[in-house]
Scaffold this motif. Structure first.
Motif, PDB file in Angstrom:
ATOM      1  N   GLY A 246       0.799  -1.223   0.000  1.00 53.67           N
ATOM      2  CA  GLY A 246       0.000   0.000   0.000  1.00 53.67           C
ATOM      3  C   GLY A 246       0.828   1.268   0.000  1.00 53.67           C
ATOM      4  O   GLY A 246       0.507   2.234  -0.703  1.00 53.67           O
ATOM      5  N   VAL A 247       1.894   1.287   0.772  1.00 54.49           N
ATOM      6  CA  VAL A 247       2.779   2.462   0.808  1.00 54.49           C
ATOM      7  C   VAL A 247       3.375   2.692  -0.579  1.00 54.49           C
ATOM      8  O   VAL A 247       3.436   3.834  -1.064  1.00 54.49           O
ATOM      9  N   CYS A 248       3.797   1.631  -1.239  1.00 56.10           N
ATOM     10  CA  CYS A 248       4.356   1.764  -2.594  1.00 56.10           C
ATOM     11  C   CYS A 248       3.295   2.247  -3.581  1.00 56.10           C
ATOM     12  O   CYS A 248       3.577   3.102  -4.430  1.00 56.10           O
ATOM     13  N   MET A 249       2.082   1.707  -3.483  1.00 54.61           N
ATOM     14  CA  MET A 249       0.995   2.150  -4.367  1.00 54.61           C
ATOM     15  C   MET A 249       0.725   3.640  -4.174  1.00 54.61           C
ATOM     16  O   MET A 249       0.578   4.383  -5.146  1.00 54.61           O
ATOM     17  N   LYS A 250       0.640   4.049  -2.938  1.00 55.56           N
ATOM     18  CA  LYS A 250       0.388   5.465  -2.625  1.00 55.56           C
ATOM     19  C   LYS A 250       1.533   6.338  -3.127  1.00 55.56           C
ATOM     20  O   LYS A 250       1.303   7.413  -3.701  1.00 55.56           O
ATOM     21  N   TYR A 251       2.767   5.895  -2.946  1.00 58.49           N
ATOM     22  CA  TYR A 251       3.943   6.652  -3.375  1.00 58.49           C
ATOM     23  C   TYR A 251       3.938   6.850  -4.895  1.00 58.49           C
ATOM     24  O   TYR A 251       4.204   7.945  -5.381  1.00 58.49           O
ATOM     25  N   PHE A 252       3.652   5.795  -5.640  1.00 56.82           N
ATOM     26  CA  PHE A 252       3.711   5.872  -7.100  1.00 56.82           C
ATOM     27  C   PHE A 252       2.499   6.541  -7.735  1.00 56.82           C
ATOM     28  O   PHE A 252       2.583   7.022  -8.860  1.00 56.82           O
ATOM     29  N   SER A 253       1.362   6.587  -7.036  1.00 55.74           N
ATOM     30  CA  SER A 253       0.157   7.130  -7.679  1.00 55.74           C
ATOM     31  C   SER A 253      -0.471   8.306  -6.947  1.00 55.74           C
ATOM     32  O   SER A 253      -1.156   9.115  -7.565  1.00 55.74           O
ATOM     33  N   GLY A 254      -0.311   8.369  -5.646  1.00 56.85           N
ATOM     34  CA  GLY A 254      -1.001   9.386  -4.860  1.00 56.85           C
ATOM     35  C   GLY A 254      -2.463   9.041  -4.621  1.00 56.85           C
ATOM     36  O   GLY A 254      -3.154   9.731  -3.882  1.00 56.85           O
ATOM     37  N   ALA A 255      -2.939   7.974  -5.237  1.00 52.41           N
ATOM     38  CA  ALA A 255      -4.345   7.564  -5.104  1.00 52.41           C
ATOM     39  C   ALA A 255      -4.572   6.847  -3.776  1.00 52.41           C
ATOM     40  O   ALA A 255      -3.643   6.243  -3.222  1.00 52.41           O
ATOM     41  N   PRO A 256      -5.799   6.892  -3.290  1.00 52.65           N
ATOM     42  CA  PRO A 256      -6.111   6.177  -2.046  1.00 52.65           C
ATOM     43  C   PRO A 256      -5.867   4.670  -2.198  1.00 52.65           C
ATOM     44  O   PRO A 256      -6.032   4.110  -3.272  1.00 52.65           O
ATOM     45  N   VAL A 257      -5.492   4.048  -1.098  1.00 51.73           N
ATOM     46  CA  VAL A 257      -5.253   2.604  -1.067  1.00 51.73           C
ATOM     47  C   VAL A 257      -6.278   1.988  -0.117  1.00 51.73           C
ATOM     48  O   VAL A 257      -6.569   2.540   0.937  1.00 51.73           O
ATOM     49  N   ARG A 258      -6.837   0.864  -0.535  1.00 56.30           N
ATOM     50  CA  ARG A 258      -7.775   0.117   0.308  1.00 56.30           C
ATOM     51  C   ARG A 258      -7.084  -1.143   0.815  1.00 56.30           C
ATOM     52  O   ARG A 258      -6.364  -1.800   0.072  1.00 56.30           O
ATOM     53  N   TYR A 259      -7.365  -1.484   2.063  1.00 55.67           N
ATOM     54  CA  TYR A 259      -6.839  -2.708   2.659  1.00 55.67           C
ATOM     55  C   TYR A 259      -8.019  -3.571   3.052  1.00 55.67           C
ATOM     56  O   TYR A 259      -9.077  -3.063   3.409  1.00 55.67           O
ATOM     57  N   GLY A 260      -7.822  -4.878   2.982  1.00 59.36           N
ATOM     58  CA  GLY A 260      -8.901  -5.757   3.385  1.00 59.36           C
ATOM     59  C   GLY A 260      -8.442  -7.184   3.588  1.00 59.36           C
ATOM     60  O   GLY A 260      -7.273  -7.520   3.387  1.00 59.36           O
ATOM     61  N   PHE A 261      -9.401  -8.002   4.004  1.00 61.41           N
ATOM     62  CA  PHE A 261      -9.167  -9.419   4.210  1.00 61.41           C
ATOM     63  C   PHE A 261     -10.382 -10.161   3.698  1.00 61.41           C
ATOM     64  O   PHE A 261     -11.508  -9.856   4.101  1.00 61.41           O
ATOM     65  N   THR A 262     -10.184 -11.111   2.791  1.00 56.91           N
ATOM     66  CA  THR A 262     -11.302 -11.834   2.180  1.00 56.91           C
ATOM     67  C   THR A 262     -11.723 -13.065   2.969  1.00 56.91           C
ATOM     68  O   THR A 262     -12.737 -13.663   2.658  1.00 56.91           O
ATOM     69  N   GLY A 263     -10.944 -13.455   3.950  1.00 61.83           N
ATOM     70  CA  GLY A 263     -11.153 -14.717   4.640  1.00 61.83           C
ATOM     71  C   GLY A 263     -10.108 -15.727   4.190  1.00 61.83           C
ATOM     72  O   GLY A 263      -9.756 -16.636   4.918  1.00 61.83           O
ATOM     73  N   LEU A 264      -9.601 -15.537   2.967  1.00 69.89           N
ATOM     74  CA  LEU A 264      -8.531 -16.391   2.437  1.00 69.89           C
ATOM     75  C   LEU A 264      -7.192 -15.663   2.387  1.00 69.89           C
ATOM     76  O   LEU A 264      -6.145 -16.268   2.549  1.00 69.89           O
ATOM     77  N   TYR A 265      -7.246 -14.377   2.127  1.00 70.10           N
ATOM     78  CA  TYR A 265      -6.009 -13.611   2.015  1.00 70.10           C
ATOM     79  C   TYR A 265      -6.260 -12.146   2.349  1.00 70.10           C
ATOM     80  O   TYR A 265      -7.376 -11.649   2.249  1.00 70.10           O
ATOM     81  N   ALA A 266      -5.181 -11.471   2.741  1.00 73.40           N
ATOM     82  CA  ALA A 266      -5.210 -10.031   2.983  1.00 73.40           C
ATOM     83  C   ALA A 266      -4.788  -9.348   1.692  1.00 73.40           C
ATOM     84  O   ALA A 266      -4.114  -9.942   0.858  1.00 73.40           O
ATOM     85  N   TYR A 267      -5.196  -8.093   1.520  1.00 77.19           N
ATOM     86  CA  TYR A 267      -4.816  -7.389   0.289  1.00 77.19           C
ATOM     87  C   TYR A 267      -4.713  -5.893   0.516  1.00 77.19           C
ATOM     88  O   TYR A 267      -5.260  -5.340   1.459  1.00 77.19           O
TER      89      TYR A 267
END
Length: 159
Positions: free
Chosen positions: A47-68
């Motif tokens: 997420g930090v890398c995504m934010k750094y390269f785009s400036g766009a908001p980042v969403r975090y979550g957990f599906t029950g199988l994996y985090a993202y």
């Protein structure tokens, strides 16, 4: 001597097998908590890398199988490779340093988290491997639970 207690540590301050199960359950608990923390921190690095390269908001979550970590931004191939591989590189170095610094009885606890670091990045390695074969001009949108890849105005199908 009567009443003398046996030392609780072996050579170099290492614990001995007769220290009881309490210490082993402590390490098992720390392994479990450490790996759970690692999963969160792994996604945070994405997420930090995504934010750094785009400036766009980042969403975090957990599906029950994996985090993202996900974003609606589009990333160049090179930047997406950095985003994908940054967690395994960052935490690989941190965990290697910890392996060298922790007392011997804790080495395997940290080392098993390091194994989880490498194994947990299998999806990241796979995506980089698949994208490496795609045209150099691709743009990648990783929403966390799905990905879209474009090349010169067209959607690219994964082979």
């Amino acid at each position: 001597q009567s009443g003398a207690q046996r030392p609780r540590s072996g050579q170099n301050g290492q614990r001995r097998m007769d220290d009881g199960f309490g210490f082993y359950f402590l390490r098992l608990g720390m392994l479990t908590a450490g790996y759970a923390a690692y999963v969160v921190l792994h996604e945070l690095v994405h997420g930090v890398c995504m934010k750094y390269f785009s400036g766009a908001p980042v969403r975090y979550g957990f599906t029950g199988l994996y985090a993202y970590a996900g974003s609606e931004a589009y990333f160049t191939k090179k930047r997406y490779f950095i985003i994908a591989l940054a967690p395994v590189a960052v935490w690989g170095v941190v965990l290697l340093a910890l392996c060298m610094l922790v007392p011997a009885p804790w080495f395997w606890t940290v080392y098993l988290i390091q194994i989880g670091n490498i194994a947990g990045a299998a999806g990241d390695f796979y995506v980089v491997w698949r994208f490496a074969a795609m045209p150099p001009d691709i743009l990648v949108r990783d929403a966390g639970v799905d990905m879209t890849v474009y090349s010169r105005g067209r959607k690219v199908q994964a082979q």
